[in-house]
Structures are given as structure tokens and as C-alpha cells.
Design a protein around this motif. Structure first.
Motif, PDB file in Angstrom:
ATOM      1  N   VAL A 130       0.488  -0.972  -0.204  1.00 45.42           N
ATOM      2  CA  VAL A 130      -0.184  -0.070   0.061  1.00 45.42           C
ATOM      3  C   VAL A 130       0.742   1.399  -0.327  1.00 45.42           C
ATOM      4  O   VAL A 130       0.544   1.502  -0.812  1.00 45.42           O
ATOM      5  N   LEU A 131       1.529   1.340   0.755  1.00 40.96           N
ATOM      6  CA  LEU A 131       3.080   2.190   1.423  1.00 40.96           C
ATOM      7  C   LEU A 131       3.779   2.903   0.528  1.00 40.96           C
ATOM      8  O   LEU A 131       4.736   3.317  -0.259  1.00 40.96           O
ATOM      9  N   GLY A 132       4.308   1.221  -0.115  1.00 41.94           N
ATOM     10  CA  GLY A 132       5.441   1.088  -0.975  1.00 41.94           C
ATOM     11  C   GLY A 132       6.978   0.857   0.037  1.00 41.94           C
ATOM     12  O   GLY A 132       6.598   1.685   0.746  1.00 41.94           O
ATOM     13  N   ARG A 187      -8.438  -7.571   5.153  1.00 41.39           N
ATOM     14  CA  ARG A 187      -9.945  -7.999   6.127  1.00 41.39           C
ATOM     15  C   ARG A 187     -10.540  -7.956   4.578  1.00 41.39           C
ATOM     16  O   ARG A 187      -9.940  -7.453   3.351  1.00 41.39           O
ATOM     17  N   ASP A 188     -11.318  -8.772   3.790  1.00 46.10           N
ATOM     18  CA  ASP A 188     -11.616  -9.370   2.773  1.00 46.10           C
ATOM     19  C   ASP A 188     -12.839  -8.640   2.090  1.00 46.10           C
ATOM     20  O   ASP A 188     -13.172  -8.819   1.622  1.00 46.10           O
ATOM     21  N   GLY A 189     -13.561  -7.564   2.898  1.00 49.71           N
ATOM     22  CA  GLY A 189     -14.747  -6.864   2.934  1.00 49.71           C
ATOM     23  C   GLY A 189     -14.785  -5.770   1.963  1.00 49.71           C
ATOM     24  O   GLY A 189     -15.319  -5.724   1.540  1.00 49.71           O
ATOM     25  N   LEU A 190     -13.438  -5.144   2.260  1.00 45.51           N
ATOM     26  CA  LEU A 190     -13.369  -4.269   0.952  1.00 45.51           C
ATOM     27  C   LEU A 190     -11.879  -4.391   0.366  1.00 45.51           C
ATOM     28  O   LEU A 190     -10.865  -4.620   0.796  1.00 45.51           O
ATOM     29  N   ASP A 191     -11.876  -2.980  -0.956  1.00 41.24           N
ATOM     30  CA  ASP A 191     -10.435  -4.016  -1.495  1.00 41.24           C
ATOM     31  C   ASP A 191      -9.739  -2.721  -0.926  1.00 41.24           C
ATOM     32  O   ASP A 191      -9.828  -1.489  -0.317  1.00 41.24           O
ATOM     33  N   HIS A 192      -8.587  -2.166  -2.020  1.00 44.17           N
ATOM     34  CA  HIS A 192      -7.427  -2.125  -1.286  1.00 44.17           C
ATOM     35  C   HIS A 192      -7.475  -0.511  -1.610  1.00 44.17           C
ATOM     36  O   HIS A 192      -7.087   0.796  -0.896  1.00 44.17           O
ATOM     37  N   THR A 193      -7.755  -0.239  -3.101  1.00 42.09           N
ATOM     38  CA  THR A 193      -8.443   1.085  -3.439  1.00 42.09           C
ATOM     39  C   THR A 193      -9.863   1.628  -2.887  1.00 42.09           C
ATOM     40  O   THR A 193      -9.512   2.594  -2.855  1.00 42.09           O
TER      41      THR A 193
END
Length: 395
Positions: A276-278, A311-317
Motif C-alpha cells: 500500500v505505502l511502497g 480483511r476481505d470486506g473492502l479492496d485496497h482501492t
């Protein structure tokens, strides 16, 4: 000045390390019942305090922090960064000091028949004077009388004789100076600083460190567990060898299960955080970590990144956009700037950021969103500059 402590190691060096710290007047063989049982599943290190067993006896006076410093130097020599500490009586005082002042070195703490303050002080000073004047043999029998219940002593005179010989083998000055260390020590204010999972074991018939002393320790350490054994006097590790060993094993196993879960979350969190942050940002942050900041880095890696972001509930975007909306709403510019730049580097369209900040302006206020647009503008400019620079280098 630290002392090079004599110690005996048993078991598999690759297994979890358990350090055993004994009573005043004992040596590493005080722990023989535990060594025999624990070494099949652990790396057991039984240690002689300075002036005890095979350890040197510099001139006194000593302090508990001196004895703790000896232990730290010994751990460094053994290449052990983190250990399970088990301490009885004087060893329990040293264990408390280590856990309070060097929390990253103590994975778990077990305290037996000890106290946070050995009062009154004068009898300890009197005993030190007696030993210096007439030798350790003058107190050996009376010391061991407090180690076992009368019933056990009457039933097993050979056991008593063995431990009297153990006390008599202690260096006069080492014993006397450790008496002075106990007389001067007060660790009550440090109990609240101990964060290691702690097991406290008391013996019902222990007149040297009665049950209320152990209860005070358990009450002072957050989450500590207290067990009271009977029958048992001061050397409960011998009189109640099986029960003590079982309690130690269970405590360490429980901590190990928690540590395994923490390790898995830390590994997952580290991977997600980099994605996510690099990786460069995360590596800079972890490289700049210090003993003071490391617990917080561990906390956010496990909880924010290893749990919530994984968690699977929301994607990273979606999580990126939600995070930036919340940071905008609360006005957290530092974190917002970091997430804007991370999102752009990951390929998030600037138009998506624009929609987030417009939407936030309606529900969280124009000034905050105005600042978010400014940060986004700066990040886009910097990213464009980096891209041009890379193109020119490639050309």
C-alpha cells in the motif's frame, strides 16, 4: 562493573530460551527438577548470581540493578535478545528489575516466592554482618529451615542436607553483599512498568515471602496471574516441583501461542503495508525505528496492516479512498500527504482523489478539503517531476 556469570545450558539452543534465576544462597542446581523436565522442549539456562556457585564474587555492596546488569551481559554473551525469565526470591527481584527496565529482553516472566520489597531491611544487614564475621556456615542451617516445610524436612533429611551444603558453598562476601542488595531494593513503583505476561507463584507456608507479598506483585502487574501452592515453603520449586514445572510450561506455551499469532499478523501486515505505502517508505520507517518507537511500529504493523487492511470486506482501492476521506475530515495532514503520494505511486487516478476531496468538502468542511486539494496538487507536481527526471536519465 558487570560480572561474567557462571551458567549451565541444557536442551536445544534453537528452542525457546528459559533463564532460571535462583534464591539467595543457591546455585544453578537449585533448579534441577525444572531443568530435567523443561530441557526436552526448551533451551534452559540456569544462572548463578554473582558470589554464588561458579560466579565471581567482587567486593560489595551490590544492588539488584548490579545483578540485573550481570544478567544482561550474560544474555549478550549468549546472543539472546529475548528470553523467558523464571526467578525465585532474589532471582525474582532480578526478574522484576529486568522486566521493568529492559522490557524488550523479557518475553515472559514467572516469579516465585519473592517480593517487590524485602522488609524490614535491618535483619538483612544483620545477616550480612554475621556472614562476614563468622562465615556462611553460621547461617546455612537456619536458611534452609525456611526453605522447606517441617513435614518435608522430617521426611527427607538427605534433601535438607544437600541444600545446606549448597548454601555453605556460597562465597561469604557474595552472600553478604546480596543480603545488602535485598535490604536496599524497592521495586514496588516499577511493577506497573512490567508489560511481559507474568505468572506469580506463592507457597502457602512460605514465611520468608508470605502470600500477601506475592499477591501485591500480581495486583501491581497488569494481567498477572497468581497461583498459591500448598504445602510449600520458600523453595517451592523443589517441594512442589511437579506443580511448579507444569505452571511454568503452561505459561510459556500460552505466551508462545500469542507470540505465534503476533508473528503471523506482523508478517502479513508487513507485506500489506509495503504493497500500500511502497517498500521504500516502509524500509525508511523501520530503519529509523528505535527501542522507544519499535513497540508502536510493531503495533500498527500487526493491527492496522495485519488485521484491518488485510480483511476481505473492502479492496485496497476502496480502503485507500476511505482512508484519505477520513484523514481529510480529521485534518491529519501528515498521514494524508503520505497516503495521497502512496495512492498516486500505485496508479490511483487523480480524478478519484478529486472526487474524494469534493465529497469530503460537503460532509466534513471546505477548509479541510481545500488543504487536501493543495496536498494532492503538490504530490502530482512532485510525481510529474520524478517521471520527467527518470525519462531524461533513460534518454
Amino acid at each position: 562493573m558487570t560480572v561474567r556469570l557462571h551458567h549451565e545450558t541444557h536442551g536445544d539452543p534453537a528452542a525457546p530460551p528459559i533463564v532460571l534465576l535462583g534464591s539467595l544462597g543457591s546455585n544453578a542446581h537449585m533448579w534441577d527438577p525444572q531443568i530435567s523436565a523443561l530441557s526436552s522442549r526448551a533451551h534452559v539456562i540456569a544462572v548463578d548470581h554473582r558470589g554464588h556457585g561458579g560466579s565471581p564474587a567482587p567486593a560489595g555492596p551490590y544492588t539488584v540493578s548490579d545483578l540485573g546488569g550481570d544478567m544482561l551481559a550474560t544474555l549478550d554473551t549468549l546472543g539472546l535478545d529475548e528470553v523467558h525469565v523464571v526467578g525465585l526470591s532474589l532471582g525474582g527481584a532480578v526478574g522484576q528489575w529486568l522486566a521493568a527496565h529492559h522490557p524488550l529482553r523479557v518475553r515472559a516472566l514467572t516469579l516465585l516466592c519473592t517480593s517487590a520489597r524485602f522488609t524490614p531491611a535491618q535483619p538483612w544487614l544483620d545477616r550480612a554482618a554475621t556472614v562476614r564475621g563468622g562465615g556462611i556456615a553460621t547461617v546455612a542451617n537456619s536458611v534452609v529451615e525456611r526453605w522447606f516445610t517441617p513435614e518435608l524436612a522430617q521426611r527427607d533429611s538427605q534433601l535438607v542436607a544437600h541444600h545446606v551444603d549448597m548454601v555453605r558453598g556460597t562465597n561469604d562476601e557474595g552472600y553478604a553483599a546480596c543480603c545488602e542488595a535485598l535490604a536496599r531494593w524497592d521495586g514496588r513503583a516499577d511493577l506497573s512498568r512490567i508489560v511481559a505476561p507474568t505468572l506469580v507463584i506463592a507457597a502457602e507456608q512460605d514465611g520468608a515471602t508470605p502470600v500477601p507479598e506475592l499477591r501485591a506483585i500480581a495486583d501491581g502487574i497488569a494481567g498477572a496471574e497468581l497461583h498459591i501452592l500448598s504445602p510449600g515453603a520458600h523453595l517451592a520449586s523443589v517441594e512442589q516441583a511437579g506443580a511448579v514445572t507444569q505452571l511454568i510450561e503452561r505459561h510459556i506455551a500460552a505466551v508462545g501461542s500469542v507470540e505465534m499469532s503476533r508473528r503471523v499478523l506482523r508478517d502479513v501486515g508487513s507485506t500489506v503495508r509495503r504493497s500500500v505505502l511502497g517498500a521504500p517508505h516502509v524500509e525508511r520507517t523501520t530503519a529509523g525505528s528505535t527501542p522507544f518507537t519499535e513497540p508502536f511500529q510493531d503495533f500498527i504493523t500487526r493491527t492496522a496492516w495485519g488485521d484491518i487492511w488485510a480483511r476481505d470486506g473492502l479492496d485496497h482501492t476502496t480502503r485507500r479512498l476511505l482512508t484519505m476521506a477520513i484523514l481529510t475530515a480529521v485534518g491529519n495532514e501528515h498521514e494524508l500527504d503520505m497516503h495521497i503520494r502512496a495512492a498516486l505511486r500505485a496508479g490511483t487516478a487523480p480524478e478519484l482523489l478529486m472526487e474524494v476531496f469534493l465529497h469530503t468538502a460537503v460532509y466534513a468542511g471546505v477548509p479541510n478539503s481545500n488543504r487536501a486539494f493543495a496536498l494532492g496538487k503538490e504530490a502530482l507536481a512532485d510525481l510529474a517531476s520524478e517521471t520527467r527526471g527518470a525519462s531524461e536519465r533513460d534518454g
